[in-house]
Design an enzyme around this catalytic site. Structure first.
Site, PDB file in Angstrom:
ATOM      1  N   HIS A 321       1.014  -1.323   0.038  1.00  0.00           N
ATOM      2  CA  HIS A 321       0.093  -0.064   0.062  1.00  0.00           C
ATOM      3  C   HIS A 321       0.881   1.227   0.012  1.00  0.00           C
ATOM      4  CE1 HIS A 321      -3.063   2.713   1.109  1.00  0.00           C
ATOM      5  NE2 HIS A 321      -4.021   2.020   0.672  1.00  0.00           N
ATOM      6  N   ASP A 379      -8.026  -5.352  -0.030  1.00  0.00           N
ATOM      7  CA  ASP A 379      -8.400  -6.322  -1.058  1.00  0.00           C
ATOM      8  C   ASP A 379      -8.007  -7.668  -0.912  1.00  0.00           C
ATOM      9  OD1 ASP A 379      -7.472  -3.423  -2.876  1.00  0.00           O
ATOM     10  OD2 ASP A 379      -9.713  -4.248  -2.988  1.00  0.00           O
TER      11      ASP A 379
HETATM   12  C1  SDX Z   1      -6.248  -0.143  -2.957  1.00  0.00           C
HETATM   13  O1  SDX Z   1      -4.431   4.617  -2.051  1.00  0.00           O
HETATM   14  C2  SDX Z   1      -5.438   4.056  -1.490  1.00  0.00           C
HETATM   15  O2  SDX Z   1      -5.751   4.287  -0.347  1.00  0.00           O
HETATM   16  C3  SDX Z   1      -5.966   2.701  -2.230  1.00  0.00           C
HETATM   17  C4  SDX Z   1      -6.933   2.010  -1.407  1.00  0.00           C
HETATM   18  C5  SDX Z   1      -8.293   2.628  -1.314  1.00  0.00           C
HETATM   19  O3  SDX Z   1      -8.863   2.202  -0.373  1.00  0.00           O
HETATM   20  O4  SDX Z   1      -8.622   3.551  -1.826  1.00  0.00           O
HETATM   21  O5  SDX Z   1      -6.393   1.471  -0.280  1.00  0.00           O
HETATM   22  C6  SDX Z   1      -7.106   0.689  -2.440  1.00  0.00           C
HETATM   23  O6  SDX Z   1      -5.918   0.357  -4.051  1.00  0.00           O
HETATM   24  C7  SDX Z   1      -5.335  -0.983  -2.246  1.00  0.00           C
HETATM   25  C8  SDX Z   1      -4.216  -1.161  -2.931  1.00  0.00           C
HETATM   26  C9  SDX Z   1      -4.478  -2.623  -3.992  1.00  0.00           C
HETATM   27  N1  SDX Z   1      -3.514  -2.947  -4.721  1.00  0.00           N
HETATM   28  C10 SDX Z   1      -2.766  -4.211  -4.634  1.00  0.00           C
HETATM   29  O7  SDX Z   1      -3.052  -5.110  -3.827  1.00  0.00           O
HETATM   30  C11 SDX Z   1      -1.890  -4.442  -6.169  1.00  0.00           C
HETATM   31  C12 SDX Z   1      -0.438  -4.880  -5.350  1.00  0.00           C
HETATM   32  N2  SDX Z   1       0.151  -3.674  -4.721  1.00  0.00           N
HETATM   33  C13 SDX Z   1       1.061  -2.928  -5.663  1.00  0.00           C
HETATM   34  O8  SDX Z   1       0.662  -2.806  -6.584  1.00  0.00           O
HETATM   35  C14 SDX Z   1       1.445  -1.950  -4.627  1.00  0.00           C
HETATM   36  O9  SDX Z   1       1.825  -2.282  -3.343  1.00  0.00           O
HETATM   37  C15 SDX Z   1       0.916  -0.689  -4.478  1.00  0.00           C
HETATM   38  C16 SDX Z   1       0.382  -0.162  -6.057  1.00  0.00           C
HETATM   39  C17 SDX Z   1      -0.783  -0.796  -3.833  1.00  0.00           C
HETATM   40  C18 SDX Z   1       1.525   0.368  -4.022  1.00  0.00           C
HETATM   41  O10 SDX Z   1       2.668   0.682  -4.978  1.00  0.00           O
HETATM   42  P1  SDX Z   1       3.525   1.777  -4.444  1.00  0.00           P
HETATM   43  O11 SDX Z   1       3.296   2.342  -3.035  1.00  0.00           O
HETATM   44  O12 SDX Z   1       4.126   2.678  -5.446  1.00  0.00           O
HETATM   45  O13 SDX Z   1       4.979   0.941  -3.940  1.00  0.00           O
HETATM   46  P2  SDX Z   1       5.967   0.472  -4.884  1.00  0.00           P
HETATM   47  O14 SDX Z   1       5.399  -0.216  -6.048  1.00  0.00           O
HETATM   48  O15 SDX Z   1       6.861   1.628  -5.351  1.00  0.00           O
HETATM   49  O16 SDX Z   1       6.756  -0.804  -4.223  1.00  0.00           O
HETATM   50  C19 SDX Z   1       7.893  -0.510  -3.387  1.00  0.00           C
HETATM   51  C20 SDX Z   1       8.387  -1.782  -3.222  1.00  0.00           C
HETATM   52  C21 SDX Z   1       9.080  -2.066  -4.861  1.00  0.00           C
HETATM   53  O17 SDX Z   1      10.091  -3.004  -4.721  1.00  0.00           O
HETATM   54  P3  SDX Z   1      11.641  -2.127  -4.866  1.00  0.00           P
HETATM   55  O18 SDX Z   1      11.539  -1.596  -6.278  1.00  0.00           O
HETATM   56  O19 SDX Z   1      11.595  -1.019  -3.727  1.00  0.00           O
HETATM   57  O20 SDX Z   1      12.476  -3.447  -4.940  1.00  0.00           O
HETATM   58  O21 SDX Z   1       7.681  -2.868  -2.888  1.00  0.00           O
HETATM   59  C22 SDX Z   1       7.250  -3.630  -3.978  1.00  0.00           C
HETATM   60  C23 SDX Z   1       7.716  -3.181  -5.441  1.00  0.00           C
HETATM   61  O22 SDX Z   1       8.295  -4.007  -6.439  1.00  0.00           O
HETATM   62  N3  SDX Z   1       5.957  -4.205  -3.995  1.00  0.00           N
HETATM   63  C24 SDX Z   1       5.625  -5.430  -4.237  1.00  0.00           C
HETATM   64  C25 SDX Z   1       4.179  -5.292  -4.171  1.00  0.00           C
HETATM   65  N4  SDX Z   1       3.961  -4.150  -3.837  1.00  0.00           N
HETATM   66  C26 SDX Z   1       4.819  -3.392  -3.762  1.00  0.00           C
HETATM   67  N5  SDX Z   1       6.380  -6.604  -4.839  1.00  0.00           N
HETATM   68  C27 SDX Z   1       5.470  -7.740  -4.796  1.00  0.00           C
HETATM   69  N6  SDX Z   1       4.144  -7.666  -4.653  1.00  0.00           N
HETATM   70  C28 SDX Z   1       3.435  -6.523  -4.162  1.00  0.00           C
HETATM   71  N7  SDX Z   1       2.264  -6.436  -4.430  1.00  0.00           N
END
Ligand code: SDX
Length: 445
Positions: A321, A379
């Site tokens: 998140h 989710d």
């Molecule tokens: C919702 O904003 C809100 O409040 C949203 C929400 C709401 O109520 O409105 O809470 C609802 O959208 C919840 C989120 C649902 N999405 C998912 O579950 C999809 C999977 N999650 C990711 O795509 C991700 O965690 C996000 C999009 C939710 C957040 O992404 P960020 O904040 O841009 O973080 P990032 O992509 O920069 O990740 C940081 C690190 C990275 O690794 P490094 O480059 O530092 O090595 O964490 C890793 C990412 O690769 N990472 C993951 C991951 N999420 C982040 N690696 C594997 N699996 C994941 N799910």
């Protein structure tokens, strides 16, 4: 009306931050005001920065940018705290109901008994759709994704309610808020019934909001449908948990669209479109696909390794998140609800639940997830509950949109009521060509 204990009327100035600029013009400092809210990080007010220094700030995904002032929802990502108008989400999920939370988000306070009766009545009597809207529905293919239908239908409602276009007028805003909250379940249910070739089931005024959602989805004209109290309670709780969440991507879209003075139905259609993405509200549907793809507990390590592999596009859906670097408080309530619903439905042996719990356990013990503070989000468990309730996975994000409509429209209303509101218009850092003259085609390579 329950009176609030304490809230700040406006950000409090007083402290300042200094930007030291060292560039070709030498070294200079610029003091900027620091503003404090009721809770959470203070902000550096950079509104004068460009005028005083010629510099923009740069924050492409808004990782450290406060886009507005709001009194509606507060999130502490480190502590895993979510407050709606000061009330903790776990208390609202346990003790309140969705329409009461809608009143709280819209009006700032929990309704007293008289206000609650009136609010429930007013929402109930806006649940029907203009009969002509069904013509739009019939224009879709039967296999259209429900979110595509919701974007289309909600956007089209701006053609039905254009007569009240003066949304600077409080009554027009209130009616738009009520219509949107009331009609979203009907639109989602009609989209579902259309996709399975069943007749539309109209809302019933004697049912609660959550009961109506289930009734419109699962009743048929051929027999009396009795809404399960267990499922109605679970649906009501799921709606509460998804109602609002500060300035997430879809809410920010609604605010930006609204800042131009666009019709609120069109603004909500833009919010629905944003929520649809798998990185946002589309994650609940993606979690179920992921769990089914994993299939058995023994394949979990394979997928955990793939989630960690930068060369593999696979991500652990339902994890991570932008704000929560601790447990999403909604995920905790959702997991508890999952156990309750599956237990009461006699589905304790749902094959996906043990995979989800084992996946959560393994991930939370894995250094990759620990270092990046990746926890289950709202989710991760919601899809398992919705599936257990008989709702098809293609409809999961439509249920999220149904719930989030009150958050979107409450934030739109707050933006519209802001005396200092201005159209949102971000700038950029330009890295394209410098000025160059036109080249006639005869001289192009
Ligand atoms: C919702 O904003 C809100 O409040 C949203 C929400 C709401 O109520 O409105 O809470 C609802 O959208 C919840 C989120 C649902 N999405 C998912 O579950 C999809 C999977 N999650 C990711 O795509 C991700 O965690 C996000 C999009 C939710 C957040 O992404 P960020 O904040 O841009 O973080 P990032 O992509 O920069 O990740 C940081 C690190 C990275 O690794 P490094 O480059 O530092 O090595 O964490 C890793 C990412 O690769 N990472 C993951 C991951 N999420 C982040 N690696 C594997 N699996 C994941 N799910």
């Amino acid at each position: 009306m329950v009176m609030a204990t304490k809230k700040s009327e406006a950000p409090v100035a007083g402290e300042s931050a200094t930007v030291t600029i060292l560039d070709g013009k030498g070294k200079r400092e610029q003091a900027l005001p620091v503003l404090s809210g009721t809770l959470g990080p203070k902000v550096i007010d950079v509104r004068s920065l460009y005028g005083k220094t010629g510099y923009f700030t740069y924050d492409p995904a808004f990782m450290a940018t406060a886009s507005c002032e709001s009194k509606i929802t507060y999130i502490d990502g480190d502590q895993g705290i979510l407050l709606h108008r000061g009330y903790p989400i776990d208390q609202l999920a346990e003790k309140s109901d969705f329409l009461e939370v809608c009143h709280l988000l819209l009006n700032g306070e929990l309704p007293n008994a008289e206000e609650k009766v009136k609010f429930v009545h007013d929402i109930t009597y806006h649940t029907m759709l203009h009969e002509q809207v069904i013509n739009f529905l019939r224009g879709f293919r039967r296999d259209a994704h429900p979110m595509a239908v919701m974007v289309g239908i909600v956007g089209a409602l701006s053609a039905f309610y254009h007569d009240e276009t003066d949304y600077e007028e409080p009554h027009a805003r209130m009616v738009a808020c009520y219509r949107l909250i009331a009609k979203m379940p009907t639109i989602a249910a009609f989209a579902y019934k259309y996709s399975i070739g069943q007749p539309f089931i109209y809302p019933q005024n004697h049912l609660t909001y959550a009961e109506n959602v289930l009734h419109m989805l699962f009743a048929t004209p051929c027999e009396t449908y009795k809404v399960s109290p267990t499922l109605a309670k679970a649906m009501d709780r799921i709606l509460i948990l998804h109602a609002d969440h500060e300035q997430n991507a879809s809410t920010s879209t609604v605010r930006l669209a609204g800042s131009s003075g666009a019709n609120p139905f069109a603004c909500i259609a833009a919010g629905i479109a944003t929520l649809w993405g798998p990185a946002h509200g589309g994650a609940n549907e993606a979690v179920i696909r992921m769990l089914k793809r994993i299939g058995t507990k023994d394949r979990i390590p394979e997928f955990v390794n793939r989630a960690k592999d930068k060369d593999d596009p696979f991500r652990m859906m339902g994890f991570g998140h932008r704000v929560y670097k601790n447990f999403d408080p909604r995920a905790k309530v959702m997991r508890q609800t999952c156990d309750e619903v599956l237990g009461e439905l006699g589905l304790g042996d749902d094959p996906l639940l043990p995979i989800a719990k084992e996946l959560e356990k393994i991930a939370l013990e894995d250094s990759y997830f620990i270092e990046r503070k990746l926890y289950p989000n709202v989710d991760f468990y919601s899809g398992i509950i919705l599936q257990a309730m008989g709702i098809p996975s293609r409809l999961f994000t439509a249920v999220f949109a149904m719930a989030r409509t009150v958050g979107w429209i409450a934030q739109w209303k707050e933006m519209m009521e802001d005396p200092g509101k201005k159209i949102g218009r971000p700038r950029q850092i330009y890295t394209g060509y410098p000025k160059r003259d036109y080249v006639p085609i005869s001289r192009r390579g």
